[in-house]
Design a protein around this motif. Structure first.
Motif, PDB file in Angstrom:
ATOM      1  N   GLU A  56      -3.515  47.338 -23.477  1.00  0.00           N
ATOM      2  CA  GLU A  56      -4.070  45.974 -23.140  1.00  0.00           C
ATOM      3  C   GLU A  56      -3.057  45.028 -22.628  1.00  0.00           C
ATOM      4  O   GLU A  56      -3.177  44.213 -21.975  1.00  0.00           O
ATOM      5  N   ASN A  57      -1.814  45.108 -23.342  1.00  0.00           N
ATOM      6  CA  ASN A  57      -0.721  44.304 -22.902  1.00  0.00           C
ATOM      7  C   ASN A  57      -0.201  44.635 -21.624  1.00  0.00           C
ATOM      8  O   ASN A  57       0.263  43.854 -20.703  1.00  0.00           O
ATOM      9  N   PHE A  58      -0.157  45.955 -21.192  1.00  0.00           N
ATOM     10  CA  PHE A  58       0.094  46.522 -19.806  1.00  0.00           C
ATOM     11  C   PHE A  58      -0.933  46.135 -18.833  1.00  0.00           C
ATOM     12  O   PHE A  58      -0.167  45.572 -17.844  1.00  0.00           O
ATOM     13  N   GLU A  59      -2.125  45.907 -19.135  1.00  0.00           N
ATOM     14  CA  GLU A  59      -3.147  45.480 -18.327  1.00  0.00           C
ATOM     15  C   GLU A  59      -2.924  43.850 -17.760  1.00  0.00           C
ATOM     16  O   GLU A  59      -2.865  43.562 -16.490  1.00  0.00           O
ATOM     17  N   SER A  65      -5.433  47.834 -14.251  1.00  0.00           N
ATOM     18  CA  SER A  65      -6.833  48.079 -15.201  1.00  0.00           C
ATOM     19  C   SER A  65      -6.247  49.461 -16.177  1.00  0.00           C
ATOM     20  O   SER A  65      -5.132  49.866 -15.823  1.00  0.00           O
ATOM     21  N   LYS A  66      -6.946  49.684 -17.156  1.00  0.00           N
ATOM     22  CA  LYS A  66      -6.467  50.581 -17.969  1.00  0.00           C
ATOM     23  C   LYS A  66      -6.280  52.212 -17.205  1.00  0.00           C
ATOM     24  O   LYS A  66      -5.553  52.811 -17.392  1.00  0.00           O
ATOM     25  N   PHE A  73       0.893  56.803 -15.890  1.00  0.00           N
ATOM     26  CA  PHE A  73       1.746  57.862 -16.655  1.00  0.00           C
ATOM     27  C   PHE A  73       1.351  59.142 -16.387  1.00  0.00           C
ATOM     28  O   PHE A  73       2.345  60.103 -16.811  1.00  0.00           O
ATOM     29  N   LEU A  74       0.150  59.504 -16.111  1.00  0.00           N
ATOM     30  CA  LEU A  74       0.049  60.954 -15.673  1.00  0.00           C
ATOM     31  C   LEU A  74       0.876  61.281 -14.290  1.00  0.00           C
ATOM     32  O   LEU A  74       1.251  62.667 -14.356  1.00  0.00           O
ATOM     33  N   ILE A 128      -7.261  52.736  -4.376  1.00  0.00           N
ATOM     34  CA  ILE A 128      -6.861  54.251  -4.701  1.00  0.00           C
ATOM     35  C   ILE A 128      -5.457  54.035  -5.761  1.00  0.00           C
ATOM     36  O   ILE A 128      -4.474  53.523  -5.470  1.00  0.00           O
ATOM     37  N   THR A 129      -5.479  54.869  -6.660  1.00  0.00           N
ATOM     38  CA  THR A 129      -4.387  54.895  -7.810  1.00  0.00           C
ATOM     39  C   THR A 129      -3.244  55.764  -7.160  1.00  0.00           C
ATOM     40  O   THR A 129      -3.239  56.378  -6.350  1.00  0.00           O
TER      41      THR A 129
END
Length: 484
Positions: A56-59, A65-66, A73-74, A128-129
């Motif tokens: 949540e802190n990263f967001e 978004s999560k 990370f993937l 797009i991520t």
């Protein structure tokens, strides 16, 4: 449990250490958000037990978004610099980059800049991520597809599913096409053109079926199967679709597919044949019940029996009378199930025996042959029933050697009072066949015997009578020699 933490091999200190090789190999090629997530994660690793070491802190801090954070990370996991230990709850372990950089697959950002931009324009319904971009780039490199050709596939999928379509759908379609050899612009265009025609047919079928949902690629693939693989024409499909919709009140393509698959397996290709089948279902049920009664079996429902056995048998030319006759024969020969009867049916069909008259005539020939063999056994003083070896011998003498009854009778006279007399007769006749004897005088002169051959007559059985178990066994002994 800490969100981000170092592996046991990472060194803790008051500073954040970034390997120079990491800066050289990743800064230029890694997506911007991925770099943000990686560096922010390094910061959190310094105090992995802190209360703000959460996704949540990263967001909140990075404005992502999560799902974006997990995708980043993937991406880094693919580069061998982090390990995603778990996703629920999320847990990331940072790995030393020193030994992993040399194995990293580099992606030239400039090379794919326009490709990435075009993808985002087509999929404008969502952002797009970075990891998704990486999957697309990895796909085109793995399957050796030009980015511009891959864009054609993405656009086609977006036209079907909308501009917020997910990556798994796009990559699945692209993979299927690539494995079919559809990887160049010309082949992709041809594929899309064919699917467009199928799409038009699918729309017509959907209307006939009263289907109200959106048409998908899966619906088009079903239509392609019905038309190209099964061989139904569009007019028949439309008629069947209307019939299925009115009969079942189910308006799905899957329900229609079950009916069409059944009709295809039954070789019912025209609407007229299908209508006749549906109209005669009650008659077929009665035939199935009569066959089951003759076999001594009972099934509460005979629908599967009709589709699996009765209809295929009738397609081969058998009718109700011949099927009941064969069922009675099977029962007397201890064949008392549909699987065993089906094997017998295949043998009758291979002999061209499908009507009750042809079957009875064939049995008459067998009984006539058995009658002659019985006479031979009696003359040779062999007290037993006719068996398959006797019939095999007799068929060889009459059909293969083409010897007359007179020549066979003479050979039998020479074998009387001999041991293994039936085999002795076969030896004599084989010897004459090899010498190419065809006339009775030839064999008599060769053997220097003047015995007169004896005429025997056969009194045929009335086929109004019931067949005995022995007679049926004679029939099935002959059938056993039919190779399917």
């Amino acid at each position: 449990m800490a969100f981000c933490k170092y592996s046991s091999s990472q060194i803790n200190s008051d500073t954040i250490t970034i390997d120079v090789k990491f800066l050289n190999d990743y800064i230029a090629v890694a997506p911007e958000n991925c770099l943000k997530v990686y560096l922010f994660g390094l910061l959190k690793c310094k105090n992995s037990a802190g209360s703000d070491n959460t996704i949540e802190n990263f967001e909140n801090v990075l404005g992502l978004s999560k799902e974006d954070v997990i995708d980043c990370f993937l991406y880094w996991q693919d580069q061998n610099v982090v390990q995603v230990l778990d996703t629920e709850p999320i847990e990331i372990r940072y790995l030393p980059t020193k030994d992993n950089i040399k194995n990293t697959k580099k992606i030239e950002s400039k090379k794919y800049a326009s490709f990435v931009q075009e993808l985002q324009e087509i999929l404008s319904g969502r952002q797009i991520t970075p990891n998704e971009f990486y999957k697309y780039i990895d796909f085109v490199e793995h399957y050796n597809i030009l980015p511009c050709d891959f864009i054609m596939i993405v656009k086609y999928c977006a036209d079907i599913k909308g501009n917020n379509i997910n990556s798994n759908y796009i990559l699945t379609v692209a993979k299927v096409w690539a494995e079919e050899g559809v990887k160049t612009a010309s082949k992709i265009e041809e594929k899309i053109e064919n699917l467009t025609l199928i799409s038009s047919d699918a729309s017509k079928i959907a209307k006939a079926l009263s289907y109200k949902g959106n048409l998908s690629i899966e619906h088009q693939q079903l239509c392609q199967k019905w038309i190209n693989s099964y061989g139904f024409n569009l007019n028949n499909l439309l008629l069947v679709a209307k019939k299925v919709a009115s009969k079942t009140k189910s308006y799905s393509f899957e329900t229609l597919d079950r009916y069409l698959t059944k009709y295809y397996e039954l070789k019912l290709m025209s609407f007229a044949e299908i209508e006749e089948y549906e109209a005669n279902k009650n008659d077929l049920k009665n035939i199935a019940r009569e066959i089951n009664k003759a076999l001594g079996v009972y099934y509460e429902s005979v629908d599967n029996e009709i589709e699996t056995y009765i209809l295929p048998w009738m397609t081969k030319g058998f009718n109700q009378a011949s099927l009941i006759q064969i069922a009675n024969f099977c029962f007397k020969n201890s064949i008392r199930n549909l699987e065993g009867m089906d094997e017998s049916i295949q043998k009758f069909h291979k002999l061209g025996l499908t009507s009750i008259n042809s079957i009875n005539n064939y049995l008459a020939e067998i009984l006539q042959m058995d009658s002659k063999i019985k006479e031979i056994l009696a003359r040779l003083k062999i007290d037993r029933r006719v068996n398959s070896f006797d019939r095999s011998f007799y068929r060889t003498w009459t059909y293969s050697y083409n010897f007359s009854d007179e020549i066979i009778d003479f050979a039998v006279s020479l074998a009387e009072n001999k041991s293994n007399s039936m085999r002795y007769v076969n030896t004599i006749l084989t010897n004459w066949f090899e010498k190419k004897y065809t006339m009775l005088e030839q064999v008599k002169n060769d053997q220097q015997f003047k015995k007169q051959s004896k005429e025997k007559s056969f009194v045929g059985k009335s086929f109004g009578d019931n067949f005995t178990e022995e007679e049926v066994n004679a029939l099935f002994d002959n059938l056993d020699e039919i190779n399917l």
